[in-house]
Scaffold this motif. Structure first.
Motif, PDB file in Angstrom:
ATOM      1  N   ALA A   1      -9.462   5.635 -17.093  1.00 36.44           N
ATOM      2  CA  ALA A   1      -8.804   6.631 -17.951  1.00 36.44           C
ATOM      3  C   ALA A   1      -9.303   6.424 -19.373  1.00 36.44           C
ATOM      4  N   GLN A   2     -10.015   7.427 -19.908  1.00 37.36           N
ATOM      5  CA  GLN A   2     -10.630   7.284 -21.218  1.00 37.36           C
ATOM      6  C   GLN A   2     -10.629   8.623 -21.928  1.00 37.36           C
TER       7      GLN A   2
ATOM      8  N   LEU B   1      -0.643  10.060 -17.800  1.00 39.24           N
ATOM      9  CA  LEU B   1      -1.684   9.445 -18.608  1.00 39.24           C
ATOM     10  C   LEU B   1      -1.985  10.368 -19.778  1.00 39.24           C
ATOM     11  N   PHE B   2      -1.721   9.895 -20.997  1.00 34.11           N
ATOM     12  CA  PHE B   2      -2.082  10.690 -22.165  1.00 34.11           C
ATOM     13  C   PHE B   2      -3.322  10.071 -22.786  1.00 34.11           C
ATOM     14  N   LEU B   3      -4.394  10.882 -22.899  1.00 36.28           N
ATOM     15  CA  LEU B   3      -5.725  10.371 -23.192  1.00 36.28           C
ATOM     16  C   LEU B   3      -6.199  10.643 -24.610  1.00 36.28           C
ATOM     17  N   GLY B   4      -5.286  10.963 -25.510  1.00 34.56           N
ATOM     18  CA  GLY B   4      -5.675  11.035 -26.908  1.00 34.56           C
ATOM     19  C   GLY B   4      -5.353  12.342 -27.591  1.00 34.56           C
TER      20      GLY B   4
ATOM     21  N   TRP C   1       4.836   6.770 -19.007  1.00 32.52           N
ATOM     22  CA  TRP C   1       3.532   7.172 -19.528  1.00 32.52           C
ATOM     23  C   TRP C   1       2.678   5.936 -19.786  1.00 32.52           C
ATOM     24  N   ALA C   2       1.366   6.126 -19.711  1.00 33.54           N
ATOM     25  CA  ALA C   2       0.399   5.159 -20.222  1.00 33.54           C
ATOM     26  C   ALA C   2      -0.458   5.922 -21.226  1.00 33.54           C
ATOM     27  N   VAL C   3      -0.530   5.436 -22.463  1.00 37.39           N
ATOM     28  CA  VAL C   3      -1.129   6.215 -23.541  1.00 37.39           C
ATOM     29  C   VAL C   3      -2.311   5.481 -24.166  1.00 37.39           C
ATOM     30  N   THR C   4      -3.255   6.263 -24.650  1.00 37.94           N
ATOM     31  CA  THR C   4      -4.300   5.779 -25.529  1.00 37.94           C
ATOM     32  C   THR C   4      -4.505   6.833 -26.606  1.00 37.94           C
ATOM     33  N   TRP C   5      -5.406   6.549 -27.542  1.00 35.92           N
ATOM     34  CA  TRP C   5      -5.597   7.482 -28.661  1.00 35.92           C
ATOM     35  C   TRP C   5      -7.019   7.998 -28.697  1.00 35.92           C
ATOM     36  N   ASP C   6      -7.252   9.014 -29.540  1.00 32.31           N
ATOM     37  CA  ASP C   6      -8.597   9.470 -29.840  1.00 32.31           C
ATOM     38  C   ASP C   6      -8.718   9.532 -31.364  1.00 32.31           C
ATOM     39  N   ASP C   7      -9.326  10.580 -31.906  1.00 33.04           N
ATOM     40  CA  ASP C   7      -9.606  10.571 -33.342  1.00 33.04           C
ATOM     41  C   ASP C   7      -8.513  11.195 -34.207  1.00 33.04           C
ATOM     42  N   HIS C   8      -7.856  12.263 -33.730  1.00 29.08           N
ATOM     43  CA  HIS C   8      -6.947  12.997 -34.615  1.00 29.08           C
ATOM     44  C   HIS C   8      -5.664  12.240 -34.936  1.00 29.08           C
TER      45      HIS C   8
ATOM     46  N   MET D   1       0.859  -1.181   0.000  1.00 28.70           N
ATOM     47  CA  MET D   1       0.000   0.000   0.000  1.00 28.70           C
ATOM     48  C   MET D   1       0.898   1.234   0.000  1.00 28.70           C
ATOM     49  N   PRO D   2       1.181   1.798  -1.185  1.00 28.63           N
ATOM     50  CA  PRO D   2       2.037   2.990  -1.237  1.00 28.63           C
ATOM     51  C   PRO D   2       1.401   4.164  -0.497  1.00 28.63           C
ATOM     52  N   ARG D   3       2.244   5.049  -0.012  1.00 27.06           N
ATOM     53  CA  ARG D   3       1.738   6.226   0.693  1.00 27.06           C
ATOM     54  C   ARG D   3       1.124   7.238  -0.254  1.00 27.06           C
ATOM     55  N   ASN D   4       1.601   7.256  -1.510  1.00 30.39           N
ATOM     56  CA  ASN D   4       1.049   8.227  -2.454  1.00 30.39           C
ATOM     57  C   ASN D   4       1.340   7.798  -3.890  1.00 30.39           C
ATOM     58  N   LEU D   5       0.617   8.404  -4.784  1.00 29.10           N
ATOM     59  CA  LEU D   5       0.803   8.244  -6.231  1.00 29.10           C
ATOM     60  C   LEU D   5       0.480   9.590  -6.860  1.00 29.10           C
ATOM     61  N   ARG D   6       1.398  10.098  -7.642  1.00 29.25           N
ATOM     62  CA  ARG D   6       1.199  11.391  -8.322  1.00 29.25           C
ATOM     63  C   ARG D   6       1.029  11.139  -9.814  1.00 29.25           C
ATOM     64  N   VAL D   7      -0.140  11.513 -10.345  1.00 29.99           N
ATOM     65  CA  VAL D   7      -0.505  11.234 -11.731  1.00 29.99           C
ATOM     66  C   VAL D   7      -0.817  12.534 -12.449  1.00 29.99           C
ATOM     67  N   VAL D   8      -0.303  12.690 -13.659  1.00 37.17           N
ATOM     68  CA  VAL D   8      -0.696  13.769 -14.557  1.00 37.17           C
ATOM     69  C   VAL D   8      -1.590  13.172 -15.637  1.00 37.17           C
ATOM     70  N   TYR D   9      -2.716  13.846 -15.948  1.00 37.69           N
ATOM     71  CA  TYR D   9      -3.526  13.448 -17.101  1.00 37.69           C
ATOM     72  C   TYR D   9      -3.602  14.620 -18.075  1.00 37.69           C
ATOM     73  N   ALA D  10      -3.480  14.312 -19.364  1.00 33.97           N
ATOM     74  CA  ALA D  10      -3.392  15.357 -20.383  1.00 33.97           C
ATOM     75  C   ALA D  10      -3.866  14.797 -21.713  1.00 33.97           C
ATOM     76  N   SER D  11      -4.158  15.713 -22.654  1.00 36.89           N
ATOM     77  CA  SER D  11      -4.613  15.314 -23.987  1.00 36.89           C
ATOM     78  C   SER D  11      -4.538  16.511 -24.928  1.00 36.89           C
ATOM     79  N   CYS D  12      -4.662  16.249 -26.212  1.00 35.10           N
ATOM     80  CA  CYS D  12      -4.961  17.260 -27.236  1.00 35.10           C
ATOM     81  C   CYS D  12      -3.885  18.344 -27.357  1.00 35.10           C
ATOM     82  N   GLN D  13      -2.928  18.127 -28.254  1.00 33.47           N
ATOM     83  CA  GLN D  13      -1.810  19.062 -28.358  1.00 33.47           C
ATOM     84  C   GLN D  13      -1.589  19.471 -29.816  1.00 33.47           C
ATOM     85  N   ARG D  14      -2.536  20.217 -30.370  1.00 35.26           N
ATOM     86  CA  ARG D  14      -2.384  20.684 -31.747  1.00 35.26           C
ATOM     87  C   ARG D  14      -1.194  21.634 -31.831  1.00 35.26           C
TER      88      ARG D  14
END
Length: 531
Positions: free
Chosen positions: A373-374, A180-183, A235-242, A146-159
């Motif tokens: 994460a979606q 987490l990169f969400l597309g 990183w953990a990555v997924t994609w979207d449409d672009h 049981m870790p004491r903490n987890l620091r996560v960044v979530y981001a997406s969309c970088q035209r």
């Protein structure tokens, strides 16, 4: 005599072999070819951490400015790699060689194993006399910890044209454990003819082929701030449409399911794999006609991440007009297809996989936080005009209801949804289904949601319109469209805290980043509170 394998099977095994660790023979360390350029100009990355390892990635690039690749670059190249406990590489814990195959754009996906759980490591690649940037990565905690903490960044969309990647510089300062990169890692558009208000432009055409998509990824990955963010954490990555085409759905492009679109989609998906820190297990036996992107990442007993793919399996948007460049919105009464219970946003196999994950988290009770994460906003948005979006979860209400029912049937201890796509910050409470049917009854909150704005892509709406949506949607606690940035989540066994980071000026490459708002979710108490 061994059986002859089908071409696709042979190709898949070849990809897996490229990802496997190999012990470095002594000659590989002494035969250092003298190079005239930096072959690691796209940087390094790591991803999908396990308790004993992770994927480390790079791509070799030929000398820029040459009209054609030298003959030597048409062959497979040998890359050396090292993983160490210290940045000076005095305590090396794993090393080997990998093959950079031209069939995969000379990309390298090494699946490192045999490391200690819950530890930070450093890694680098070498080719000839050139060495890459040093990357920093880590393993996940052991399953029983049981870790004491987890620091996560979530981001997406970088035209590229809409803003500089100042947000990624701040991500490096935040020192996350996981990104987490969400597309929408790339955008397929050519640069606009009107240049006013743009941060920068490029001269790449609308991509149609594998070389086109490879060039688009090379453009985005040339940004030094983005490279630094890749090198700071896994990183953990997924994609979207672009990554393919605006608003495409499975095999359906702008002109429907055509042979040209399917060829283009296959090229785009191959380029995505080539440029992301993904495992060979994301490849299937049909080559790049599909990729396995929905998966889980366990972070000890503190969190389990359910990473979704909301593009590859979805049905075509309801009542979408033929040859339209976007899906648009509809009046529900004028589009019976919208309510068809057979339609799915995730595909029925992935829906069942997610429901199974909720049930496992609920049964074990050892996972403190279940993270979904979606790609986009999960919560409904009821517009004052009465129209309904068709390219988000709102366009697949029966599919969303099935996900909510699975949450109600077997609720994990704490569930938090993360999303992107809409280029706006939304903070929402996810309500049980009967909350919408019984107006006089207090709503029952079953999960929390943070949908992030974009790294650089403009929102395309106004704050007045967003304010009107918030007024008519009581489950929406916060909604902003004017800021670019990302979300930072500090997760402990007792509390989840999300900080929304915003870029002061997307058109300034040196812009600072400030705190827009902060929210918390308490363990055992579904729903979001203002911090």
């Amino acid at each position: 005599m061994p059986p002859v394998l089908p071409d696709r099977r042979r190709w898949l095994l070849h990809a897996a072999q490229l990802a496997a660790m190999g012990a470095a023979p002594r000659w590989a360390w002494s035969q250092a070819t003298r190079l005239k350029h930096d072959p690691f100009m796209l940087g390094v990355a790591s991803g999908d951490p396990l308790p004993d390892g992770m994927v480390i990635w790079t791509r070799l690039m030929p000398q820029p400015g040459t009209q054609a690749e030298p003959t030597s670059w048409l062959a497979t190249q040998t890359v050396r790699w090292e993983v160490a406990e210290d940045e000076g590489f005095r305590r090396i814990r794993a090393s080997g060689t990998a093959s950079a195959d031209p069939a995969f754009a000379h990309s390298v996906h090494v699946e490192v194993r045999g490391l200690q759980p819950g530890r930070w490591y450093f890694y680098r690649f070498m080719h000839g006399d050139a060495a890459s940037t040093v990357g920093r990565t880590r393993t996940a905690p052991a399953p029983h910890e049981m870790p004491r903490n987890l620091r996560v960044v979530y981001a997406s969309c970088q035209r590229w044209e809409h803003g500089f990647y100042s947000a990624w510089r701040k991500v490096c300062d935040d020192q996350p454990d996981l990104v987490l990169f969400l597309g929408d890692y790339i955008y397929e558009y050519a640069s606009p003819a009107a240049l006013k208000g743009l941060a920068r432009v490029h001269d790449l055409p609308l991509p149609q082929s594998l070389p086109d998509y490879r060039a688009r990824y090379a453009l985005h990955k040339s940004d030094p701030a983005l490279q630094a963010a890749h090198a700071i954490a896994p990183w953990a990555v997924t994609w979207d449409d672009h990554e393919v085409q605006n608003d495409y759905a499975d095999g359906q492009g702008r002109d429907g399911m055509t042979a040209d679109f399917l060829l283009m989609r296959t090229a785009a998906w191959q380029a995505f794999y080539e440029h992301m820190p993904l495992r060979a297990s994301s490849l299937r036996e049909d080559g790049f006609h599909s990729l396995q992107l929905f998966r889980r990442i366990q972070w000890g007993q503190l969190a389990r991440l359910h990473m979704l793919d909301a593009r590859q399996y979805r049905d075509r948007q309801a009542c979408r007009k033929p040859h339209s460049s976007g899906a648009g919105a509809v009046h529900p009464g004028q589009c019976p297809e919208l309510l068809d219970p057979a339609r799915s946003f995730l595909g029925h196999e992935q829906e069942g996989w997610l429901a199974q994950g909720f049930a496992e988290d609920a049964r074990r009770r050892t996972t403190r936080w279940s993270i979904v994460a979606q790609q986009t906003l999960f919560s409904p948005r009821h517009y004052p005009s009465g129209v309904q979006s068709t390219d988000s979860w709102d366009g697949y209400p029966a599919s969303r209801d099935r996900v909510i029912k699975s949450l109600e049937r077997t609720p994990p201890r704490n569930t938090v949804f993360l999303g992107g796509d809409i280029h706006q910050n939304y903070v929402c409470n996810i309500e049980a289904l009967n909350a919408r049917a019984m107006e006089n009854r207090p709503s029952r909150v079953i999960a929390s949601e943070f949908c992030g704005t974009s790294i650089s892509s403009r929102s395309g709406t106004t704050q007045d319109k967003v304010d009107a949506i918030q007024r008519t949607n009581p489950h929406v606690l916060f909604a902003r469209c004017d800021e670019r940035g990302y979300g930072l989540c500090d997760i402990t066994p007792t509390q989840w805290k999300t900080t929304l980071r915003a870029v002061r000026d997307p058109l300034d490459p040196q812009s600072d980043v400030y705190e827009l708002a902060q929210f918390v979710v308490e363990d055992g108490r579904p729903g979001v509170q203002q911090a």
